[in-house]
Design a protein around this motif. Structure first.
Motif, PDB file in Angstrom:
ATOM      1  N   GLU A  17       0.829  -1.209   0.000  1.00 59.29           N
ATOM      2  CA  GLU A  17       0.000   0.000   0.000  1.00 59.29           C
ATOM      3  C   GLU A  17       0.863   1.258   0.000  1.00 59.29           C
ATOM      4  OE1 GLU A  17      -3.947  -1.631   2.364  1.00 59.29           O
ATOM      5  OE2 GLU A  17      -2.155  -1.119   3.515  1.00 59.29           O
ATOM      6  N   ARG A  47       1.749   2.268 -11.855  1.00 60.42           N
ATOM      7  CA  ARG A  47       0.758   2.265 -10.774  1.00 60.42           C
ATOM      8  C   ARG A  47      -0.370   1.281 -11.066  1.00 60.42           C
ATOM      9  NH1 ARG A  47      -3.257   6.650 -10.297  1.00 60.42           N
ATOM     10  NH2 ARG A  47      -3.793   5.735 -12.282  1.00 60.42           N
ATOM     11  N   ASP A  48      -0.871   1.302 -12.293  1.00 61.21           N
ATOM     12  CA  ASP A  48      -1.982   0.416 -12.651  1.00 61.21           C
ATOM     13  C   ASP A  48      -1.567  -1.056 -12.602  1.00 61.21           C
ATOM     14  OD1 ASP A  48      -3.476   2.698 -12.912  1.00 61.21           O
ATOM     15  OD2 ASP A  48      -3.576   2.637 -15.107  1.00 61.21           O
ATOM     16  N   LEU A  99       1.944   1.908  -3.496  1.00 56.03           N
ATOM     17  CA  LEU A  99       0.831   2.495  -4.240  1.00 56.03           C
ATOM     18  C   LEU A  99       0.675   3.978  -3.894  1.00 56.03           C
ATOM     19  CD1 LEU A  99      -1.495   2.013  -6.229  1.00 56.03           C
ATOM     20  CD2 LEU A  99      -2.914   1.348  -4.274  1.00 56.03           C
ATOM     21  N   LYS A 136      -1.366  -2.046  -8.971  1.00 55.35           N
ATOM     22  CA  LYS A 136      -2.716  -2.274  -8.416  1.00 55.35           C
ATOM     23  C   LYS A 136      -3.213  -3.674  -8.820  1.00 55.35           C
ATOM     24  CE  LYS A 136      -5.654   1.530  -8.283  1.00 55.35           C
ATOM     25  NZ  LYS A 136      -6.262   2.721  -8.925  1.00 55.35           N
TER      26      LYS A 136
END
Length: 125
Positions: free
Chosen positions: A22, A112-113, A25, A116
């Motif tokens: 996290e 980032r994607d 992220l 995730k």
């Protein structure tokens, strides 16, 4: 007596209780936020604000780079990509070039994607 900003308290608590995944992220999202603010500052010819936000994005990129696991095979490629992004951020700042900033922003969005997605796959195991 100092007043406590509830939003800052929430943010600090979020960081303190976040997992390493996290936190990564959050770094990606923070970098994107600062790049957006830098683009806005460029459009407004606010060079101090642009400089401040690009430097924040550079710092986050460096943090992502130094936290790579040196034993992981992918880390070598990621380190090169982060170094490229860092260099391009410097270039965007010195040349006041929004296109370069958007290039780095696009790379950061992809990272980032992907992160995730990986987090989702790990969570759903």
């Amino acid at each position: 007596m100092a007043t406590i900003n509830p939003y800052q308290a929430y943010q600090q608590n979020s960081v303190m209780t976040a997992s390493p995944q996290e936190l990564t992220l959050m770094l990606y999202n923070g970098s994107l936020k600062f790049m957006k603010l830098a683009k806005k500052a460029m459009a407004e010819n606010n060079f101090q604000e642009k400089n401040t936000n690009i430097i924040k994005a550079q710092n986050i990129t460096q943090e992502l780079r130094v936290t790579l696991d040196p034993d992981a095979e992918i880390s070598k490629n990621m380190e090169q990509l982060y170094e490229y992004m860092y260099t391009r951020l410097i270039e965007a700042n010195t040349k006041n070039d929004v296109a370069i900033l958007e290039e780095v922003e696009g790379l950061m969005v992809e990272l980032r994607d992907t992160w995730k997605q990986v987090m989702g796959m790990v969570k759903n195991g």
